[in-house]
Design an enzyme around this catalytic site. Structure first.
Site, PDB file in Angstrom:
ATOM      1  N   ARG A 109      41.906 -13.546  38.037  1.00 41.15           N
ATOM      2  CA  ARG A 109      40.606 -13.501  37.376  1.00 41.15           C
ATOM      3  C   ARG A 109      39.587 -13.945  38.424  1.00 41.15           C
ATOM      4  O   ARG A 109      39.706 -15.035  38.986  1.00 41.15           O
ATOM      5  CB  ARG A 109      40.607 -14.447  36.176  1.00 41.15           C
ATOM      6  CG  ARG A 109      39.339 -14.552  35.425  1.00 41.15           C
ATOM      7  CD  ARG A 109      39.038 -13.400  34.515  1.00 41.15           C
ATOM      8  NE  ARG A 109      39.935 -13.350  33.371  1.00 41.15           N
ATOM      9  CZ  ARG A 109      40.158 -12.243  32.685  1.00 41.15           C
ATOM     10  NH1 ARG A 109      39.570 -11.106  33.021  1.00 41.15           N
ATOM     11  NH2 ARG A 109      40.974 -12.246  31.660  1.00 41.15           N
ATOM     12  N   ARG A 110      38.620 -13.099  38.715  1.00 39.41           N
ATOM     13  CA  ARG A 110      37.620 -13.444  39.742  1.00 39.41           C
ATOM     14  C   ARG A 110      36.940 -14.774  39.420  1.00 39.41           C
ATOM     15  O   ARG A 110      36.711 -15.579  40.304  1.00 39.41           O
ATOM     16  CB  ARG A 110      36.569 -12.346  39.857  1.00 39.41           C
ATOM     17  CG  ARG A 110      37.082 -11.106  40.505  1.00 39.41           C
ATOM     18  CD  ARG A 110      35.940 -10.178  40.861  1.00 39.41           C
ATOM     19  NE  ARG A 110      36.389  -8.820  41.045  1.00 39.41           N
ATOM     20  CZ  ARG A 110      37.004  -8.364  42.112  1.00 39.41           C
ATOM     21  NH1 ARG A 110      37.264  -9.177  43.110  1.00 39.41           N
ATOM     22  NH2 ARG A 110      37.375  -7.115  42.207  1.00 39.41           N
TER      23      ARG A 110
ATOM     24  N   GLU B  46      46.148  -4.946  34.103  1.00 38.19           N
ATOM     25  CA  GLU B  46      47.083  -5.111  35.233  1.00 38.19           C
ATOM     26  C   GLU B  46      48.412  -5.693  34.749  1.00 38.19           C
ATOM     27  O   GLU B  46      49.475  -5.242  35.159  1.00 38.19           O
ATOM     28  CB  GLU B  46      46.466  -5.996  36.308  1.00 38.19           C
ATOM     29  CG  GLU B  46      45.339  -5.339  37.049  1.00 38.19           C
ATOM     30  CD  GLU B  46      44.673  -6.249  38.059  1.00 38.19           C
ATOM     31  OE1 GLU B  46      45.117  -7.412  38.242  1.00 38.19           O
ATOM     32  OE2 GLU B  46      43.696  -5.810  38.691  1.00 38.19           O
TER      33      GLU B  46
END
Length: 83
Positions: free
Chosen positions: A10-11, A80
């Site tokens: 998660r950015r 993903e």
């Protein structure tokens, strides 16, 4: 040589750790896929799925609250993981 390890993260909250893993694993001789380092252009979603399929290992980085947005069917981290 195909990629060996796909790093999913998660950015928001996981980007720094993802880069640290990418750097260390690359230094150890592994071919590591990290989207911002490895993916330059083209169809982003299909390219990601191709890289997941190519890799032997899938490294998932989960900082606090990383799964909170996974209830959305369009969340990239969820997609993903599901793939």
């Amino acid at each position: 040589m195909p990629y060996q390890i796909f790093i999913s993260y998660r950015r928001d909250g996981g980007e720094v750790l993802a880069h640290l893993f990418y750097t260390k694993l690359s230094q150890e001789g592994y071919k590591v896929f990290l989207d911002v380092e490895s993916l330059r252009s083209g169809k982003f979603n299909s390219a990601l799925y191709e890289k997941i399929d190519e890799c032997e290992d899938f490294l998932l980085i989960l900082p606090p609250n990383a799964l909170d947005r996974c209830n959305s069917p369009y969340d990239w981290l969820r997609l993903e993981i599901e793939h």
